[in-house]
Design a protein around this motif. Structure first.
Motif, PDB file in Angstrom:
ATOM      1  N   GLY A 185       0.725  -1.150   0.107  1.00  0.00           N
ATOM      2  CA  GLY A 185       0.021  -0.099  -0.144  1.00  0.00           C
ATOM      3  C   GLY A 185       0.841   1.291  -0.136  1.00  0.00           C
ATOM      4  N   GLU A 186       2.131   1.087   0.635  1.00  0.00           N
ATOM      5  CA  GLU A 186       2.950   2.322   0.693  1.00  0.00           C
ATOM      6  C   GLU A 186       3.251   3.043  -1.003  1.00  0.00           C
ATOM      7  OE1 GLU A 186       5.362  -1.433   0.897  1.00  0.00           O
ATOM      8  OE2 GLU A 186       3.651  -0.577   1.857  1.00  0.00           O
ATOM      9  N   SER A 189       1.431   5.978  -1.589  1.00  0.00           N
ATOM     10  CA  SER A 189       1.811   7.137  -1.078  1.00  0.00           C
ATOM     11  C   SER A 189       2.997   7.759  -1.426  1.00  0.00           C
ATOM     12  CB  SER A 189       2.312   6.767   0.442  1.00  0.00           C
ATOM     13  OG  SER A 189       1.201   5.957   1.084  1.00  0.00           O
ATOM     14  N   TYR A 194      -0.239  -0.884   4.407  1.00  0.00           N
ATOM     15  CA  TYR A 194       0.835   0.287   3.973  1.00  0.00           C
ATOM     16  C   TYR A 194       1.745   0.135   5.056  1.00  0.00           C
ATOM     17  CZ  TYR A 194      -3.104   2.640   1.589  1.00  0.00           C
ATOM     18  OH  TYR A 194      -4.245   2.982   0.722  1.00  0.00           O
ATOM     19  N   ALA A 210      -1.575   9.451   1.330  1.00  0.00           N
ATOM     20  CA  ALA A 210      -1.881   7.934   1.285  1.00  0.00           C
ATOM     21  C   ALA A 210      -3.166   7.867   0.568  1.00  0.00           C
ATOM     22  CB  ALA A 210      -1.576   7.278   2.498  1.00  0.00           C
TER      23      ALA A 210
END
Length: 741
Positions: free
Chosen positions: A10-11, A14, A565, A577
């Motif tokens: 998930g990062e 971001s 994340y 994010a």
């Protein structure tokens, strides 16, 4: 109905963004400079007059006073550090306090901070000279103008230092401020000389230092200890707490053992995490030999104690198998049993608390473990204005290590509620640990087990325990193995078993999903998946009961998807994010659940501002919607709500209501699907030190779990993967049944 595994990376959604201009700014003083002169100079004069003239009690003529901040000025940006430093004074700590202010004498008491300010008698007189000027300063930012932020000034008296808590009344725990050496170079030496003159025994070799505090065991007559407590840089003195080894003691049952069959030992996973149980060791004859990879004795010269090894074996059993009644898959990871209790740390030894903590500290600093369980600690409830040596030492170690420590919060839950004697016990208040209470059932109907200690924790750290796990109940005891080569199950109950029962789910997450899940992410997922009940207060259950099946934590059903994340952010910076809401939803409502968690450095000398880091989260549900002439998209409530003062809440409201400076943020909200257009969380890392600005430049590691529920879109999981190519499903390395995939 299909089940879908956790989505990782998930990062990758971001990115860093430019600083976002806030809506704050300067604040109108509550008092004028002249009013502050009139109010505070008499208090300062009285406090100076009350300073001891006994040179033995004031190292280098350094004394400590209390400067109570007005509740409107407790935010770090309003800290009166310029005023304090310009007078030659130094803040050595602070405490939470509730006051009725002079500007609102008829209002109820309000939360604020009492700064503990050290300086020479001459420095405090310098402050008086600065306050005596007749011409008012230019602006509130002027150094002397900061005096308008102070509500009252007083001495730091003996009554402020003495704590009447349960414990040994011959041995005491004394907490000494480690004052700046330039200010009081003889602080420790003069203290030891005074203690010697009074005939007080000080175990100065058996001490703990965290931040600017020194914890020391002392023994002497009550009157002499009270005299020693008058030493100006002594912060606190309390009877030495006893070490409590649960479930040894009241409120625990043990049934007659019954033969049992342990699960078959499955092959280990590739690159298994390092897992340890810090406890009383294990007996020579036990049925867990094939599951225990190594046995570490913190003090190899000491002998085993059967009472301790039986407890250590039971905790190891709870970690490896959970409740034997459920016949769950065992861990695929062999564990390390670490003996921190032995015949040198007997329960009747008043110094066992320090010796045991010393053993724990030594091993944690020498060896790296990803997951550790601790089911023992001081037999005393936490205090709001002081932090235990156990909590501060462990929080300090955990702040810079990649370790998830599960802690049992205590079995004192049936003691008196009004006095707080049923409150969580150290280190169950540690903000960098996973603090676990006990649930009374593993079935659909459950609540806090009566013996399990209750919250709240301090603020920050207010939601404690973090979670509950089954720990046994009357008639439904937690089944663990007993000493002996042949497996025999015995029934017990206690948070001693709830803590490893919860930790085993974190380890199972790691075993299922692999090394892509960090210990911090595993903690986040436990809290994120916790089953809550609206009828039960947070002080009873924390965020809820952890599921007993780890696969349910890392999988979702049709119409639902979960994303993890794992990122880093620098102090003062912003990260955006994105929440992967796909196009093509089939209408209806969407429920978002989100959990942030992080570890940070702590200030044990300032329990009211204990955590040095905060993640301030701004939710923007629709990136296409702006108010006229506004630069940024509209915000929506998620973790926060608007304060009573208007759009921007006060620091006091944030501390009480919004979780600012907490290391865990968790909530869920429901939206019409049409209102969510490229939604984001804007994340701001705010750093402080003892309530003031910080020069910390270290990155902050955080984890974020988001679950998206869109019942009318059963293909949601695949839609997200199709439209957000950066994301991947964390395919299991262990199958659902627990075998190797």
């Amino acid at each position: 109905m299909s089940r879908h595994y956790l989505i990782g990376r998930g990062e990758q959604l971001s990115s860093a963004i430019d600083a976002i201009k806030g809506g704050g700014g300067s604040k109108e003083p509550v008092y004028t400079f002249e009013e502050s002169q009139e109010r505070l100079r008499p208090e300062l004069h009285a406090a100076v007059q009350g300073l001891t003239t006994d040179k033995r009690l004031a190292p280098n003529d350094v004394h400590v006073m209390q400067f109570v901040l007005h509740p409107a000025f407790i935010a770090k940006s309003y800290h009166p550090s310029t005023l304090i430093n310009s007078a030659g004074l130094s803040v050595v700590g602070s405490k939470p306090i509730r006051v009725r202010t002079d500007d609102q004498p008829d209002a109820s008491e309000r939360y604020t901070s009492s700064l503990l300010v050290a300086g020479t008698r001459g420095s405090f007189r310098n402050l008086d000279v600065m306050l005596s000027r007749e011409d008012p300063p230019d602006g509130d930012g002027n150094r002397i103008g900061q005096i308008t932020r102070i509500e009252r000034i007083s001495g730091y008296s003996l009554a402020d230092k003495l704590h009447e808590t349960p414990g040994d009344h011959q041995w005491h725990e004394l907490v000494l401020h480690r004052v700046n050496e330039h200010l009081a170079p003889d602080n420790l030496n003069d203290f030891l000389v005074l203690a010697g003159d009074l005939g007080i025994e000080v175990e100065d070799q058996l001490n703990f230092q965290t931040a600017d505090l020194l914890y020391l065991p002392i023994r002497g007559d009550e009157a002499d200890i009270r005299h020693l407590a008058e030493y100006s840089t002594v912060r606190a003195v309390r009877p030495m707490p006893r070490l409590k080894l649960e479930p040894i003691g009241d409120g625990v049952t043990r049934q007659v053992g019954r033969p049992t069959r342990l699960p078959d030992r499955d092959p280990e996973i590739r690159e298994p995490p390092a897992v340890a149980v810090f406890d009383g060791g294990i007996p020579e004859s036990n049925p867990l030999t094939s599951w225990i990879g190594s046995y570490v004795k913190a003090n190899p010269d000491a002998a085993d104690v059967p009472q301790y090894t039986s407890h250590g074996l039971a905790v190891c059993s709870a970690l490896l198998f959970g409740n034997l009644n459920l016949q769950q898959p065992p861990l695929h990871t062999r564990i390390t049993a670490v003996r921190v209790l032995d015949d040198d740390t007997r329960l009747d030894d008043p110094l066992n608390l320090y010796k045991t903590l010393g053993n724990i500290e030594t091993v944690l600093e020498a060896q790296r473990f990803a997951y550790v369980n601790l089911s023992l600690g001081p037999d005393t409830p936490i205090e709001d204005d002081e932090v235990s040596a156990w909590t501060s030492v462990l929080d300090d170690i955990l702040s810079s290590s990649d370790t998830l420590l599960s802690v049992a919060v205590g079995n004192n839950g049936e003691l008196d509620d009004a006095s707080g004697n049923n409150r969580i016990e150290p280190p169950g208040d540690a903000v960098n640990a996973l603090c676990v209470g006990a649930a009374d059932s593993e079935g659909p109907y459950w609540e806090r087990a009566p013996y399990s200690a209750v919250g709240p924790g301090r603020s920050p750290g207010i939601v404690k325990p973090d979670i509950l796990a089954f720990g046994g109940a009357d008639g439904d005891e937690f089944q663990v193995v007993a000493p002996g080569a042949t497996p025999v199950a015995v029934g017990m109950k206690g948070t001693s078993f709830a803590a490893p029962n919860a930790l085993r789910q974190a380890i199972r997450i790691r075993e299922i999903c692999g090394s892509a899940i960090s210990p911090l992410a595993a903690k986040t997922l436990l809290i994120h998946s916790a089953e809550s009940q609206d009828s039960l207060a947070k002080k009873e259950i924390g965020w809820g009961r952890v599921p007993s099946d780890a696969t349910s934590i890392v999988t979702t059903e049709d119409g639902s998807a979960m994303i993890i994340y794992q990122g880093k952010i620098r102090p003062g910076k912003y990260v955006r994010a994105r929440i992967p809401i796909p196009t093509g939803l089939n209408g209806g409502y969407v429920t978002l659940s989100a959990t942030f968690s992080f570890k940070c450095k702590v200030d044990p000398q300032s329990p009211d501002v204990y955590t040095r880091s905060a993640l301030e989260i701004t939710f923007r549900p629709n990136m296409d919607r702006h108010k006229p002439k506004k630069q940024y998209p509209n915000t929506g409530s998620f973790f926060t709500s608007k304060g009573t003062s208007g759009l921007y809440s006060t620091e006091e409201e944030s501390r009480k209501d919004q979780g600012k400076w907490e290391t865990v943020l968790h909530n869920r909200r429901r939206y019409r699907s049409t209102t969510l257009v490229r939604p984001v969380f804007d994340i701001h890392y705010n750093a402080r030190e003892m309530g003031s600005s910080s020069n910390d430049s270290d990155d902050l590691e955080y984890a974020l779990a988001i679950t998206i529920d869109a019942p009318k879109t059963p293909q949601l999981h695949q839609l997200i993967l199709d439209q957000y190519k950066q994301l991947v499903t964390l395919e299991p390395i262990l199958g659902i049944s627990g075998g190797l995939a």
